[in-house]
Write a protein that holds these residues in place. Sequence first.
Motif, PDB file in Angstrom:
ATOM      1  N   PRO A  16       0.805  -1.222   0.000  1.00 15.00           N
ATOM      2  CA  PRO A  16       0.000   0.000   0.000  1.00 15.00           C
ATOM      3  C   PRO A  16       0.839   1.274   0.000  1.00 15.00           C
ATOM      4  O   PRO A  16       2.037   1.227   0.205  1.00 15.00           O
ATOM      5  N   SER A  60      -8.297   6.842   2.289  1.00 15.94           N
ATOM      6  CA  SER A  60      -7.890   5.450   2.505  1.00 15.94           C
ATOM      7  C   SER A  60      -8.928   4.530   1.882  1.00 15.94           C
ATOM      8  O   SER A  60     -10.126   4.790   1.934  1.00 15.94           O
ATOM      9  N   THR A  67      -3.466   3.696   2.479  1.00 13.34           N
ATOM     10  CA  THR A  67      -3.631   3.728   3.930  1.00 13.34           C
ATOM     11  C   THR A  67      -3.055   5.038   4.451  1.00 13.34           C
ATOM     12  O   THR A  67      -1.947   5.420   4.077  1.00 13.34           O
TER      13      THR A  67
END
Length: 70
Positions: free
Chosen positions: A3, A48, A69
Amino acid sequence: PNPTASAFYLNDQHEWRGSSLTFYTNTGEILQAVVISDDPIDVSSLPSGSYFLILSNQAIRKTAKLLITK
């Protein structure tokens, strides 16, 4: 890397220069579209979540998933 929180580079990004990268939600809504350059791809404005990416040029179309994130 996946991520990410704010920006990322594609593998072999220089080979994709000028190609289109479109970000979609899981429901298919287009959130952002960019043209690939040598700069990092900025996703700091996206919340997110999980997104689908479609990278395309005249010859190739690839799909990937990205997790943001924060």
